[in-house]
Design a protein around this motif. Structure first.
Motif, PDB file in Angstrom:
ATOM      1  N   LEU A 125       0.828  -1.208   0.000  1.00 57.23           N
ATOM      2  CA  LEU A 125       0.000   0.000   0.000  1.00 57.23           C
ATOM      3  C   LEU A 125       0.859   1.252   0.000  1.00 57.23           C
ATOM      4  O   LEU A 125       0.607   2.200  -0.749  1.00 57.23           O
ATOM      5  CB  LEU A 125      -0.931  -0.009   1.211  1.00 57.23           C
ATOM      6  N   VAL A 126       1.892   1.254   0.840  1.00 56.57           N
ATOM      7  CA  VAL A 126       2.780   2.419   0.891  1.00 56.57           C
ATOM      8  C   VAL A 126       3.477   2.607  -0.450  1.00 56.57           C
ATOM      9  O   VAL A 126       3.621   3.730  -0.954  1.00 56.57           O
ATOM     10  CB  VAL A 126       3.798   2.243   2.032  1.00 56.57           C
ATOM     11  N   GLY A 127       3.920   1.494  -1.056  1.00 52.95           N
ATOM     12  CA  GLY A 127       4.552   1.589  -2.366  1.00 52.95           C
ATOM     13  C   GLY A 127       3.602   2.117  -3.426  1.00 52.95           C
ATOM     14  O   GLY A 127       3.987   2.923  -4.281  1.00 52.95           O
ATOM     15  N   GLU A 131       4.015   5.499  -5.455  1.00 48.55           N
ATOM     16  CA  GLU A 131       3.994   5.512  -6.912  1.00 48.55           C
ATOM     17  C   GLU A 131       2.953   6.488  -7.447  1.00 48.55           C
ATOM     18  O   GLU A 131       3.192   7.207  -8.414  1.00 48.55           O
ATOM     19  CB  GLU A 131       3.705   4.103  -7.430  1.00 48.55           C
ATOM     20  N   ARG A 132       1.787   6.506  -6.777  1.00 48.56           N
ATOM     21  CA  ARG A 132       0.758   7.446  -7.207  1.00 48.56           C
ATOM     22  C   ARG A 132       1.207   8.889  -6.995  1.00 48.56           C
ATOM     23  O   ARG A 132       0.922   9.764  -7.826  1.00 48.56           O
ATOM     24  CB  ARG A 132      -0.526   7.180  -6.443  1.00 48.56           C
ATOM     25  N   GLN A 137       1.874  16.561 -12.893  1.00 47.12           N
ATOM     26  CA  GLN A 137       1.901  17.999 -12.660  1.00 47.12           C
ATOM     27  C   GLN A 137       2.988  18.662 -13.495  1.00 47.12           C
ATOM     28  O   GLN A 137       2.789  19.746 -14.063  1.00 47.12           O
ATOM     29  CB  GLN A 137       2.125  18.292 -11.176  1.00 47.12           C
ATOM     30  N   GLY A 138       4.161  17.992 -13.561  1.00 57.67           N
ATOM     31  CA  GLY A 138       5.226  18.522 -14.399  1.00 57.67           C
ATOM     32  C   GLY A 138       4.834  18.579 -15.863  1.00 57.67           C
ATOM     33  O   GLY A 138       5.164  19.536 -16.575  1.00 57.67           O
ATOM     34  N   ARG A 139       4.090  17.541 -16.321  1.00 55.12           N
ATOM     35  CA  ARG A 139       3.643  17.538 -17.707  1.00 55.12           C
ATOM     36  C   ARG A 139       2.641  18.667 -17.958  1.00 55.12           C
ATOM     37  O   ARG A 139       2.666  19.321 -18.996  1.00 55.12           O
ATOM     38  CB  ARG A 139       3.002  16.196 -18.037  1.00 55.12           C
ATOM     39  N   ARG A 140       1.757  18.889 -16.962  1.00 57.81           N
ATOM     40  CA  ARG A 140       0.791  19.974 -17.128  1.00 57.81           C
ATOM     41  C   ARG A 140       1.477  21.329 -17.165  1.00 57.81           C
ATOM     42  O   ARG A 140       1.072  22.215 -17.925  1.00 57.81           O
ATOM     43  CB  ARG A 140      -0.216  19.933 -15.984  1.00 57.81           C
TER      44      ARG A 140
END
Length: 383
Positions: A153-155, A159-160, A168-171
Motif C-alpha cells: 500500500l505504501v509503495g 507511486e501514485r 503535474q510537471g507535464r501539465r
C-alpha cells in the motif's frame, strides 16, 4: 568476491546484530531447557544446532524460502533452532505470496511437533502443545501478510504520488507550451497588420520617387510612427503574455474589441486599400468580449492578407449578426497575379482557424468560382 564482503557497512552491522540477538535467544532457550529438564547430554548438540541456525539468518534475506525450510528442519532436532525458525517463517510471510507462506508455516508447525515427540516437554500435553504451535505460526503468518500488504500500500501510494508529480510537471510543460503558442499568435496578429501597412508606404516611396517633398515627408513620417507603434505593440504583447493575462494591456489599455473595427478599416483605407465596409449588427452591448476580440482578429488578418497578396485591389467586408443568430464576417478580394507585397509564412490563417475554433466558431477560406479569395467566419452570439 562474496556479496557479504561488498555489502554496505550498515547492512553488515545489521546482520551482525540480528545474528547476535537470535544467538542470545537460542542460548537462552538452551539454558532454560537444561535447567528445567536437565538434558545435559544434549548440551553440545543444542549449541551446534543453535550456531548453525543463527548462521542461516544471514542468507534469509536473499533466499528466504530455502533458508526457512532448513530452519524448520533444524527445529525438529533442537529447541535452539526455534527462534531462528520463527524468524524464518515471519520473513517468508512478509516477502512471499500467501500460498508459499502457508507452506512454510506448515513446515514450521510440523518441525516443532516432531521436536515435541522427540524431546517431550513436561507439564504440557501434546494437544495443547499443538494448539500453541499452530496459534504461534498463524500469528506469524498474519503479521507477515499484514506487513506485506502495508508495504504494498505504501509503495502504491508513493507511486501514485510520483505519478501525480510527473503529471503535474507535464501539465506545467503543456501550460508553458500553450503560453508560447499564445505569444506567437498575438505577435502575428498584432505585428503582421502593422508591418504590412509599413510595407505599403515603403513601396510607395520606392515606386514614386518623383512625388513632392511634402508627400515623401508625410510617408516617411507615417513609416516612423508605424515603426514606433509596432515596437510598442510588440513590447505590450510580450509583457502581457509574460504576466499570463491577455484581457488587458499594461497601463489599463484594453485589447481591441468589436467597436474598434471601424478604426481598423479606416487605418487600412488611409494606407491606400479600397475597403467597402458593410455592417448590420444588433446591439453590440450583448456581444461577448471574446467573440468581439476574435472578430477583430479575423478582420485584421483578412485585411493584412489582402494588402500583402493583392495590393491595390478592392476589399469587400461584410459583418452581420444579432443575438441568437451569431456573428458572420466575410471578406472578399480579387486575386492578384503579381509578386506579393510582403512574404508570408502561410501560418496566419492556420492560427486564425484555431483561434476561431477556440471561440466556438468556424472559419472557411479559399478561392471562389469567380476567382476571388473569400474569408468567412461564423462566431457564436448567444441570445
Amino acid at each position: 568476491m562474496d556479496a557479504t564482503c561488498t555489502a554496505p557497512p550498515r547492512r553488515r552491522l545489521a546482520d551482525v546484530l540480528a545474528v547476535s540477538v537470535i544467538g542470545l535467544f537460542s542460548a537462552a532457550t538452551i539454558v532454560g531447557r537444561q535447567s528445567s529438564h536437565g538434558e545435559s547430554d544434549w548440551l553440545i548438540f543444542d549449541v551446534v544446532v543453535g550456531i548453525v541456525a543463527a548462521g542461516l539468518i544471514l542468507p534469509l534475506g536473499r533466499r528466504p524460502v530455502p533458508s526457512a525450510l532448513v530452519l524448520a528442519a533444524l527445529s525438529t532436532l533442537s529447541p535452539a533452532a526455534t527462534p531462528p525458525s520463527t524468524i524464518g517463517t515471519l520473513t517468508v510471510a512478509q516477502r512471499r505470496p500467501l500460498r508459499i507462506a502457508i507452506l512454510i508455516a506448515l513446515a514450521g508447525v510440523a518441525g516443532h511437533l516432531v521436536q515435541r515427540l522427540l524431546r517431550p516437554v513436561e507439564g504440557l500435553s501434546l494437544p495443547w502443545y499443538a494448539v500453541l504451535d499452530v496459534a504461534v505460526h498463524a500469528a506469524l503468518l498474519g503479521w507477515g501478510q499484514w506487513t506485506q500488504a502495508r508495504r504494498a500500500l505504501v509503495g502504491s501510494l508513493r507511486e501514485r504520488a510520483l505519478r501525480a508529480e510527473n503529471e503535474q510537471g507535464r501539465r506545467v510543460a503543456e501550460a508553458r507550451m500553450l503560453e508560447r503558442t499564445k505569444m506567437a499568435r498575438e505577435m502575428h496578429d498584432v505585428l503582421a497588420h502593422r508591418l504590412s501597412l509599413l510595407a505599403t508606404y515603403a513601396g510607395a516611396l520606392e515606386y514614386r520617387p518623383d512625388s513632392s517633398p511634402e508627400k515623401l515627408a508625410q510617408a516617411a513620417g507615417v513609416i516612423r510612427v508605424g515603426v514606433h507603434q509596432a515596437l510598442d505593440e510588440l513590447r505590450e504583447v510580450i509583457s502581457v503574455l509574460r504576466d499570463g493575462e491577455i484581457e488587458e494591456m499594461p497601463g489599463g489599455r484594453p485589447q481591441p474589441t468589436f467597436e474598434d473595427l471601424a478604426a481598423l478599416v479606416e487605418e487600412s483605407r488611409e494606407a491606400g486599400t479600397d475597403v467597402r465596409y458593410e455592417t448590420s449588427v444588433g446591439p453590440v452591448d450583448s456581444l461577448p468580449p471574446a467573440t468581439g476580440r476574435t472578430a477583430y482578429r479575423v478582420v485584421q488578418e483578412g485585411l493584412t492578407n489582402a494588402r500583402k497578396h493583392a495590393d491595390g485591389q478592392p476589399v469587400r467586408l461584410v459583418v452581420r449578426g444579432r443575438p441568437g443568430d451569431g456573428l458572420r464576417i466575410e471578406l472578399t478580394n480579387p486575386r492578384s497575379d503579381g509578386v506579393p507585397l510582403a512574404p508570408g509564412s502561410g501560418t496566419g490563417l492556420v492560427g486564425l482557424t484555431e483561434r476561431v475554433q477556440l471561440a466556438g466558431g468556424t472559419l472557411d477560406h479559399g478561392v471562389t468560382a469567380s476567382g476571388e479569395f473569400r474569408l468567412h467566419a461564423a462566431l457564436p452570439w448567444p441570445g
